[in-house]
Design a protein around this motif. Structure first.
Motif, PDB file in Angstrom:
ATOM      1  N   SER A 103       2.348  15.539 -18.786  1.00 32.96           N
ATOM      2  CA  SER A 103       2.868  15.894 -18.154  1.00 32.96           C
ATOM      3  C   SER A 103       3.113  14.526 -17.896  1.00 32.96           C
ATOM      4  N   ILE A 104       3.770  13.831 -18.371  1.00 32.39           N
ATOM      5  CA  ILE A 104       4.433  12.845 -18.463  1.00 32.39           C
ATOM      6  C   ILE A 104       6.077  12.982 -18.448  1.00 32.39           C
ATOM      7  N   GLN A 105       7.200  12.607 -17.452  1.00 27.60           N
ATOM      8  CA  GLN A 105       8.425  13.013 -17.520  1.00 27.60           C
ATOM      9  C   GLN A 105       9.084  12.128 -17.071  1.00 27.60           C
ATOM     10  N   MET A 106      10.054  12.088 -17.430  1.00 27.67           N
ATOM     11  CA  MET A 106      11.692  10.157 -16.994  1.00 27.67           C
ATOM     12  C   MET A 106      11.758  11.141 -17.565  1.00 27.67           C
ATOM     13  N   SER A 107      13.544  10.279 -16.500  1.00 32.23           N
ATOM     14  CA  SER A 107      14.831   9.515 -17.109  1.00 32.23           C
ATOM     15  C   SER A 107      14.967   9.124 -17.852  1.00 32.23           C
ATOM     16  N   LYS A 153       0.816  -1.229   0.008  1.00 29.47           N
ATOM     17  CA  LYS A 153       0.144  -0.347  -0.249  1.00 29.47           C
ATOM     18  C   LYS A 153       1.414   1.535   0.268  1.00 29.47           C
ATOM     19  N   GLN A 154       1.980   1.238   1.069  1.00 30.72           N
ATOM     20  CA  GLN A 154       2.966   2.503   0.947  1.00 30.72           C
ATOM     21  C   GLN A 154       4.232   2.263  -0.536  1.00 30.72           C
ATOM     22  N   ASN A 155       3.972   1.240  -0.864  1.00 30.29           N
ATOM     23  CA  ASN A 155       4.812   1.608  -2.431  1.00 30.29           C
ATOM     24  C   ASN A 155       3.770   2.041  -3.584  1.00 30.29           C
ATOM     25  N   ASN A 156       2.755   2.064  -3.382  1.00 27.58           N
ATOM     26  CA  ASN A 156       1.320   2.604  -4.870  1.00 27.58           C
ATOM     27  C   ASN A 156       1.288   3.910  -4.431  1.00 27.58           C
ATOM     28  N   LYS A 157       1.530   4.282  -3.343  1.00 28.89           N
ATOM     29  CA  LYS A 157       1.254   5.995  -3.127  1.00 28.89           C
ATOM     30  C   LYS A 157       2.445   6.445  -3.967  1.00 28.89           C
ATOM     31  N   ASN A 158       2.325   7.084  -4.457  1.00 29.61           N
ATOM     32  CA  ASN A 158       3.024   7.946  -5.788  1.00 29.61           C
ATOM     33  C   ASN A 158       4.520   7.713  -5.759  1.00 29.61           C
ATOM     34  N   ALA A 159       4.670   6.201  -6.183  1.00 32.03           N
ATOM     35  CA  ALA A 159       6.072   6.048  -5.594  1.00 32.03           C
ATOM     36  C   ALA A 159       6.795   5.514  -7.379  1.00 32.03           C
ATOM     37  N   LEU A 218       2.519   1.758 -16.001  1.00 33.09           N
ATOM     38  CA  LEU A 218       4.155   2.491 -15.520  1.00 33.09           C
ATOM     39  C   LEU A 218       3.895   3.886 -16.010  1.00 33.09           C
ATOM     40  N   LEU A 219       3.545   4.318 -16.375  1.00 35.64           N
ATOM     41  CA  LEU A 219       3.607   5.163 -17.437  1.00 35.64           C
ATOM     42  C   LEU A 219       2.652   6.779 -16.341  1.00 35.64           C
ATOM     43  N   ALA A 220       1.419   5.691 -16.152  1.00 33.89           N
ATOM     44  CA  ALA A 220       0.800   6.752 -15.256  1.00 33.89           C
ATOM     45  C   ALA A 220       1.673   7.535 -13.861  1.00 33.89           C
ATOM     46  N   SER A 221       2.852   6.729 -13.112  1.00 30.70           N
ATOM     47  CA  SER A 221       3.185   6.859 -12.750  1.00 30.70           C
ATOM     48  C   SER A 221       4.496   7.971 -12.376  1.00 30.70           C
ATOM     49  N   TYR A 222       4.489   8.242 -14.058  1.00 34.05           N
ATOM     50  CA  TYR A 222       5.513   9.408 -14.288  1.00 34.05           C
ATOM     51  C   TYR A 222       4.980  10.641 -14.746  1.00 34.05           C
TER      52      TYR A 222
END
Length: 694
Positions: free
Chosen positions: A457-461, A262-268, A411-415
């Motif tokens: 708004s998707i941004q990633m390294s 649950k903790q990992n799913n919070k905007n990680a 996965l993309l949603a996380s970025y």
């Protein structure tokens, strides 16, 4: 196993173990060969798992990994099984398992016992097999060697059984070489093909018969419907619940894992297996040994650059669509092929697509870099030649236009930094969003570039992008030339994919459009050759029935060239050749019409039947013409031992197969079951060969 695997059940069930089979038994145990990237000569790659012996005895923190080690093996042709294995790896930590992903091709026969991840207390190995079926019930390229080893082992065991039965009244005990292996299998297949999920079923049964313990019922995914949905359901509702129940006995540990998830799913951000190391401009790729290359990436290192000598349109000028004939000069390479083999083409993304992706994510296209394993991650080999520029990487090795899977959207949603973008991606990634995903992503031919435009708004390294972007895989084409007639030139027949989207823009197939745009004599294409199943009988007097509508004509053209060569150059007696070809209209897409007429004039094409599907009120296809010629066809097959070659879409192939079985019942007086067995027998003899695509 059933006949769909080409292997009698008894061959994988019984037999004694002898010392002579020791190495084969170890092979069948499916160990993953460890590849230490510290040996990756100058590739700036490392891993954190140590040597193979250190790996196998590595102690785990029971609080973090109460479930212990779990190895996920994959047999993949297009990368889907590999991506599913990586999903399990990503979720493993929060589920309480140390997950290791292994390519079935990277398996040694010698060190199974030392390398396999065993539970320290019980001595068991826990393994998941993600196995795709390729073509007509065949193994994928990376699992073929292992499948063959199992079959040889089983065949040897069957021989031992027969020898033992001559000496004893009691049959020998089953082989138990996989004793201690606890496994489950998920198969990837397509119901359009006759041998649905043949390889998944093969592994599931063979592992059991060789002493492994099946702990979860096999899961089967159908690519004709919703393969990813089938996998997600199996993974979430079957795999993890069963593994947790079986291997995590500590209720406190299980509760802590749920809280951790649950903790990992919070905007990680998703865990990334790579880190980027930058290099000076102008640094060129290192010479990386093939054994240090990721299994699915080896074609990037072995393919050869060849000039294109001919590019010409095969359709009439006023016909819709495009099909091009290409000739690729292999005279200055080590490439060799046999008539009607397959050629793999490594396409490149268009420069405007590459630049748009780089601009959206803020990448410097001229930056030179290499990848290495992030802390806590295993290195599975170089994913592409390194060091290289970001431009070369995006151009040659990243599929920027393929529709991402639902798991990729998650996965993309996380970025996504904007809530509106994140919610849209998660909605389509959910089970409830299947219909929207199919309409907007799949049917809309939306790739990563399009998503970056739609969700700005998707941004990633760079390293995160490369960890989730699908690799640009080779596309395979059946060669349309005879190696006897054209030993230094490979001919391809390429249907150019162009589909208009609802917004008026045009989606272009990455490889076919790349080939069609190639300028002859000035541009090179990177290619390699692969064996096909099309092989003429050694007895040239036997008749041949060729069935290839559309671009399925490619291998038929090659085989006709070969038959003409046998007749004119080798002075061999050549049996009758019958061709069934199909297209929409004679005036539009009758491919190689003039050449086929020349084959007729030279008396090498004895009968030509063409189905023009759109030239009359009722559509006519090749199977309809075949049915009309039932008596002639039966005589050729049954009385004159003709070979049958079929190439084209899988639905056409299934219809042709059913028509042939109907001919067996009608002209041969067989029952439906006998007709099925008769055609299966022809396939085993190599007299009924199909290469089909969905």
């Amino acid at each position: 196993m059933s006949t769909e695997d080409g292997l009698p059940l008894s061959m994988v069930i019984t037999g004694g173990v002898t010392c002579l089979l020791g190495s084969a038994l170890a092979f069948a145990s499916f160990t993953r060969k460890n590849r230490s990237s510290e040996d990756l000569e100058g590739a700036s790659a490392h891993h954190t798992t140590g040597s193979s012996n250190e790996e196998s005895t590595m102690e785990l923190d029971p609080a973090m990994y109460p479930g212990g080690h779990l190895t996920v093996y994959y047999g993949s042709q297009t990368g889907t099984a590999e991506s599913f294995a990586q999903q399990i790896e990503r979720e493993g930590s929060e589920k309480g398992f140390m997950v290791h992903v292994a390519d079935l091709e990277d398996v040694t026969m010698e060190d199974f016992l030392s390398q396999h991840k065993r539970d320290a207390e019980t001595g068991t190995n826990k393994a998941v097999f993600m196995v795709a079926t390729y073509g007509e019930g065949e193994p994928t390229d990376n699992s073929a060697q292992m499948v063959q080893a199992i079959k040889e082992l089983a065949a040897s065991d069957e021989k031992n059984e027969e020898q033992e039965e001559e000496k004893k009244d009691n049959p020998p005990s089953p082989t138990n070489v996989l004793n201690g292996l606890e496994y489950c299998v998920f198969g990837l297949g397509n119901r359009q093909y006759e041998h649905y999920n043949a390889m998944g079923k093969f592994f599931d049964e063979a592992l059991d018969k060789l002493g492994g313990k099946r702990v979860i019922k096999i899961g089967l995914g159908d690519d004709d419907n919703d393969l990813e949905g089938d996998f997600d359901t199996w993974k979430d509702e079957v795999l993890w619940p069963n593994l947790t129940k079986r291997y995590i006995k500590d209720d406190k540990a299980a509760a802590e894992l749920k809280q951790k998830a649950k903790q990992n799913n919070k905007n990680a951000l998703p865990d990334c297996p790579y880190v980027v190391q930058t290099h000076e401009s102008g640094t060129t790729p290192n010479d990386i040994p093939l054994e240090k290359v990721h299994g699915s990436s080896r074609h990037y290192f072995t393919a050869e650059d060849c000039p294109v000598s001919v590019v010409r349109e095969l359709r009439s000028s006023d016909a819709p669509g495009s099909t091009v004939h290409m000739e690729i000069d292999i005279s200055n390479t080590s490439l060799k092929y046999q008539t009607a083999d397959n050629m793999g083409v490594l396409p490149m993304n268009r420069s405007n697509i590459v630049e748009s992706v780089a601009n959206a994510l803020g990448f410097d296209l001229d930056q030179v870099f290499s990848l290495q394993a992030a802390d806590g991650h295993e290195w599975h080999g170089a994913p592409f030649p390194m060091p290289l520029s970001v431009r070369d990487c995006l151009t040659r090795y990243c599929d920027l236009t393929i529709a991402p899977r639902r798991s990729d959207l998650k996965l993309l949603a996380s970025y996504a930094t904007e809530e509106i973008d994140r919610k849209a991606l998660l909605r389509m990634a959910s089970k409830d969003g299947k219909a929207e995903y199919r309409e907007k992503i799949m049917d809309g031919h939306v790739g990563i570039l399009d998503l970056l435009r739609l969700c700005p708004s998707i941004q990633m390294s760079l390293e995160h992008f490369l960890s989730l972007c699908p690799k640009l895989l080779p596309r395979f084409y059946t060669i349309s030339s005879s190696s006897s007639v054209h030993p230094k030139s490979v001919h391809l027949t390429v249907a150019v994919t162009e589909t208009q989207r609802k917004d008026g823009t045009v989606f272009q197939g990455v490889c076919s459009s790349y080939l069609a745009d190639t300028k002859k004599n000035t541009e090179m294409v990177r290619v390699f050759c692969r064996d096909s199943t099309f092989r003429l009988d050694k007895d040239s007097t036997r008749p041949v029935i060729l069935i290839g509508p559309g671009t399925g004509i490619a291998p038929m053209r090659a085989l006709l060239q070969e038959r003409l060569y046998q007749k004119e150059q080798l002075q061999l007696p050549v049996g009758p050749n019958v061709l069934y070809f199909g297209c929409k209209k004679q005036s539009e897409d009758y491919l190689y019409k003039e050449e086929l007429e020349q084959f007729q004039q030279k008396n090498i094409l004895n009968k030509l039947y063409v189905a023009f599907s759109r030239e009359q009120k009722e559509k006519v296809y090749v199977q309809n013409l075949l049915s009309k010629n039932a008596k002639e066809t039966w005589d050729l097959i049954h009385n004159k031992t003709a070979s049958i070659f079929v190439c084209g879409g899988v639905r056409m192939g299934n219809d042709v197969h059913e028509t042939l079985k109907t001919i067996c019942t009608g002209e041969g007086g067989m029952s439906a079951a006998d007709a099925h067995e008769y055609m299966s027998g022809l396939a085993k003899e190599g007299r009924f060969v199909q290469e089909l695509w969905a």
